[in-house]
Design a protein around this motif. Structure first.
Motif, PDB file in Angstrom:
ATOM      1  N   GLU A 186      19.763  14.335  -9.613  1.00 52.61           N
ATOM      2  CA  GLU A 186      18.371  14.344  -9.649  1.00 52.61           C
ATOM      3  C   GLU A 186      18.157  14.203  -8.119  1.00 52.61           C
ATOM      4  N   HIS A 189      18.993  17.056  -5.894  1.00 51.49           N
ATOM      5  CA  HIS A 189      17.887  18.170  -6.235  1.00 51.49           C
ATOM      6  C   HIS A 189      16.597  18.118  -5.519  1.00 51.49           C
ATOM      7  N   ARG A 190      16.102  16.965  -6.023  1.00 51.60           N
ATOM      8  CA  ARG A 190      14.739  16.820  -5.126  1.00 51.60           C
ATOM      9  C   ARG A 190      14.968  16.969  -3.539  1.00 51.60           C
ATOM     10  N   ALA A 195      11.414  19.374  -6.586  1.00 52.36           N
ATOM     11  CA  ALA A 195      11.072  18.257  -7.585  1.00 52.36           C
ATOM     12  C   ALA A 195      11.396  18.627  -9.014  1.00 52.36           C
ATOM     13  N   GLU A 196      11.322  19.765  -9.304  1.00 52.09           N
ATOM     14  CA  GLU A 196      11.411  20.265 -10.735  1.00 52.09           C
ATOM     15  C   GLU A 196      12.964  20.130 -11.283  1.00 52.09           C
ATOM     16  N   PRO A 198      16.135  19.907 -13.326  1.00 55.61           N
ATOM     17  CA  PRO A 198      16.380  20.476 -14.989  1.00 55.61           C
ATOM     18  C   PRO A 198      16.976  19.227 -15.491  1.00 55.61           C
TER      19      PRO A 198
END
Ligand SMILES: C[S@@+](CC[C@H](N)C(=O)[O-])C[C@H]1O[C@@H](n2cnc3c(N)ncnc32)[C@H](O)[C@@H]1O
Length: 211
Positions: A186, A189-190, A195-196, A198
């Motif tokens: 997470e 990914h951010r 920010a979305e 999965p």
């Protein structure tokens, strides 16, 4: 496997594409940090077809070298494919054939590749730990710890479904590494994609250690 088959595999496994992207970025950043910190030996344990040494101009620019540890057959196959594609392997890439399941082979391979005992090293164990049993991971933690000096680093990725972070941190700490779980999927990914985030990527895990 050709490029289109690889894309099909990526498409079939949810989040696999992002997992590979983010772990690659994380490991590339670890290489950059280690170079900035003065490390000049980058050892890819279970190098496979990793072409980081060709992809990252920072490595050659820093005068560092990349030692590639894997089975002899895998190293030969990689060399064969690169040569067939017209890619010559630079001198700063050094093969170090070893079977990690055989006690003492990693140490012998590194000595053969000219890695001086006590030198500062970045160990990159990408896509490797899932292939190893507990005794092999313990031996890896011990051999990597013995095989480098203070100011060295180690990074690895794993799936929590095969290795829990807690178990790995314990095995590496027992071998005198200061180990901890690395950033989550997470968080990466951010930072790198958006920010979305999965859902369902809890199994993605990284281990980072220092000596
Ligand atoms: C999934 S590949 C990862 C390759 C590369 N690091 C990457 O991330 O693209 C795992 C690699 O670990 C190597 N490996 C697995 N078990 C090993 C062992 N016992 N000794 C040496 N290499 C091993 C395999 O040959 C393979 O190249």
């Amino acid at each position: 496997m050709g490029a289109s088959e690889a894309s099909e595999v990526f498409a079939r496994i949810p989040f696999f594409f992002e997992h590979i992207r983010l772990r690659t970025r994380y490991m590339d950043d670890a290489v950059r940090r280690a170079l900035t910190a003065g490390v000049r030996d980058i050892i890819l344990v279970g190098a496979g077809f990793d072409c980081r040494s060709l992809r990252m101009p920072e490595i050659a620019a820093a005068g560092a070298r990349v030692v590639e540890v894997d089975h002899q057959a895998q190293l030969d196959e990689k060399r064969r494919r690169l040569t067939a594609a017209g890619v010559s392997i630079p001198e700063y890439v050094v093969p170090a054939p070893a079977d990690l399941a055989v006690e003492g082979e990693l140490e012998r391979a590194l000595a053969g590749a000219g890695v001086a005992e006590g030198s500062r090293v970045l160990w990159v164990c990408e896509g490797l730990l899932g292939y190893l049993g507990r005794d092999e991971v313990r031996a890896l933690a011990e051999a990597t710890s013995r095989g480098c000096g203070p100011g060295s680093f180690l990074v690895a990725n794993h799936s929590e479904t095969s290795w829990s972070s807690e178990t790995l941190v314990g095995l590496f700490e027992a071998a005198t590494w200061r180990a901890s779980r690395g950033p989550s999927f997470e968080a990466l990914h951010r930072t790198h994609i958006g920010a979305e985030v999965p859902p369902g990527s809890e199994a993605f895990a990284l281990l980072e250690a220092t000596r």
